[in-house]
Enzyme design. Structure first.
Site, mmCIF file in Angstrom:
data_model
loop_
_atom_site.group_PDB
_atom_site.id
_atom_site.type_symbol
_atom_site.label_atom_id
_atom_site.label_comp_id
_atom_site.label_asym_id
_atom_site.label_seq_id
_atom_site.Cartn_x
_atom_site.Cartn_y
_atom_site.Cartn_z
ATOM 1 N NE ARG A 135 -21.331 29.777 27.339
ATOM 2 C CZ ARG A 135 -20.491 30.794 27.127
ATOM 3 N NH1 ARG A 135 -19.982 31.464 28.137
ATOM 4 N NH2 ARG A 135 -20.173 31.142 25.897
ATOM 5 C CD GLU B 256 -25.624 36.312 31.626
ATOM 6 O OE1 GLU B 256 -24.961 35.332 32.030
ATOM 7 O OE2 GLU B 256 -25.314 36.957 30.622
ATOM 8 C CG HIS C 78 -21.811 36.750 30.610
ATOM 9 N ND1 HIS C 78 -22.688 35.825 30.102
ATOM 10 C CD2 HIS C 78 -20.604 36.449 30.050
ATOM 11 C CE1 HIS C 78 -22.046 35.017 29.265
ATOM 12 N NE2 HIS C 78 -20.764 35.385 29.212
HETATM 13 C C1 3PG Z 1 -17.647 33.697 25.026
HETATM 14 O O1 3PG Z 1 -18.103 32.565 24.910
HETATM 15 O O2 3PG Z 1 -16.856 34.182 24.196
HETATM 16 C C2 3PG Z 1 -18.036 34.553 26.220
HETATM 17 O O3 3PG Z 1 -19.037 33.971 26.974
HETATM 18 C C3 3PG Z 1 -18.376 35.970 25.838
HETATM 19 O O4 3PG Z 1 -19.725 36.274 25.789
HETATM 20 P P1 3PG Z 1 -20.147 37.746 25.297
HETATM 21 O O5 3PG Z 1 -19.566 37.951 23.946
HETATM 22 O O6 3PG Z 1 -21.640 37.733 25.278
HETATM 23 O O7 3PG Z 1 -19.602 38.719 26.277
#
Ligand code: 3PG
Length: 396
Positions: free
Chosen positions: A229, A257, A280
């Site tokens: 994070r 982001e 991400h």
């Molecule tokens: C999580 O916490 O599982 C990840 O950060 C995935 O995020 P996303 O599903 O938005 O790709």
């Protein structure tokens, strides 16, 4: 009336079909954002999101919302305190995308060492520079610090060991050949690590953990990877540390982001050659998405068929209950009501209660967690009930 499920993020088609087969009303709106949710989730019972923010307004504007599922691991995009105030369950899918995130973390380590993104950018712009890009050090024998050894950190450790790195972290005693260092000893781990990879959830304890002081502990020229994070790192302190210590950094998460899946992006990190940023995508492999979706369907199926919420994250971990009262009783109408009346007379708050039944349906057992102790007089009164078989009352 059918249970209404709103899926407000991208979700594989096959699993939407599975939900429909459970006789649920499924609304699939993957483009919804934080601002759309208060209206869109007004009349739904179950809300499924990935990274879309579920704010207090969304939770407070729905009278039917009972369960929010994070189709992923981190639940920091859901306003848990608002959910707590309304008794809305929040569940997640832990471990389902761990391998995907670990694979990206390892990929970023290799990328930083070999400067793979730069070589590709140069090639695309017609530049050949074998001399410059032959300067990589290699990963074998390097000290890797895994900051946060949960589901993802463990997967990173396994892969790093295959690369013959020396792996340091917290709570990885079960992985053979891994030195153990405690999280509280950051000032000891960071100075010895050539590579540091962050795999912590965002909590009040981890927010801003990588600040000026922590960067001060890091080795010059070290590699830093954050696929967890963005808020765990103080971005200004990071930019300073990059300049002062020549850190090389790969981030799958960064400040501001964009919320959507495509569009423009602007960040001070774009002008720093030592920083690689990915979009991400840590959890975004087909394997991980399917595993997460399967787990989401399982949580919903369990919930609608048995009322049990798997991976319920906002259940109180510490309660105010200091006593446990166990009443074994004949399973007849009014028995529990009589016991509860005695407890009410004593002005005692019941924190938790569970009544389970023995096969055959003759006897049941009720376990209650009480905030304060029942008096001897109250226990005597309970025992005098001819439908009560036994009473136990202990401090917990
Ligand atoms: C999580 O916490 O599982 C990840 O950060 C995935 O995020 P996303 O599903 O938005 O790709």
């Amino acid at each position: 009336m059918k249970v209404k499920v709103l899926i407000a993020d991208k979700f594989p088609e096959a699993y939407i079909e599975q939900l429909k087969n459970l006789d649920l009303e499924v609304i699939y709106s993957p483009k919804l954002g934080e601002k759309d949710l208060p209206e869109a989730a007004k009349e739904v019972d179950i809300l499924v999101v990935r990274s879309t923010i579920v704010n207090a307004e969304t939770i407070n504007s729905s009278s039917s919302l009972n369960l929010i599922i994070r189709a992923g691991a981190g639940v920091n995009n859901i306003n848990i305190s608002a959910a707590n105030q309304k008794g809305v369950y929040v569940a997640n899918c832990p471990g389902m995308n761990s391998v995907a995130v670990a694979e990206l973390a390892i990929g970023l380590m290799v990328s930083l060492d070999r400067r793979i993104p730069d070589t590709v950018i140069d090639f695309r712009s017609g530049k050949w520079n074998k001399a410059e890009y032959s300067k990589a050090e290699g990963l074998k024998g390097k000290n890797l610090g895994i900051i946060g050894v949960g589901n993802i950190g463990k997967e990173v450790a396994k892969r790093a060991l295959a690369f013959e790195m020396n792996v340091y972290g917290k709570d990885i005693s079960r992985i053979e050949g891994v030195a153990i260092k405690d999280f509280s000893e950051m000032d000891q781990i960071l100075p010895i690590c050539d590579i540091v990879t962050i795999h912590l959830p965002l909590t009040p304890q981890t927010r801003g953990l990588f600040n000026k002081e922590m960067f001060g502990f890091m080795k010059p020229n070290a590699l830093l990877i954050n696929t967890a994070r963005t808020e765990i790192i103080d971005e200004n302190a990071l930019i300073e540390a990059i300049k002062e210590k020549n850190l090389r950094v790969a981030l799958d998460v960064f400040k501001d982001e964009p919320e959507g899946k495509a569009g423009e992006v602007k960040s001070p990190l774009q002008s720093i050659p030592n920083v690689y940023v990915t979009h991400h995508i840590g959890a975004s492999t087909e394997q991980a998405q399917n595993a997460v979706a399967e787990e989401t369907v399982r949580i919903i199926r369990d919930y609608v068929t048995s009322g049990i919420i798997a991976h319920w994250v906002n259940r109180a971990k510490i309660s105010d209950a200091h006593y446990q009262l166990v009443v074994k009783h004949y399973d007849r109408p009014g028995v529990l009501a009589a016991i509860l009346a005695i407890i009410r007379e004593g002005n005692i708050n019941i924190e938790e209660i569970e009544n389970i039944i023995f096969e055959g349906g003759v006897v049941a057992c009720c376990t209650m967690k009480l905030r304060t102790a029942a008096t001897a007089e109250m226990l005597k009164k309970m025992r005098e009930n001819p439908n009560v078989l036994s009473i136990s009352h202990v401090a917990v």
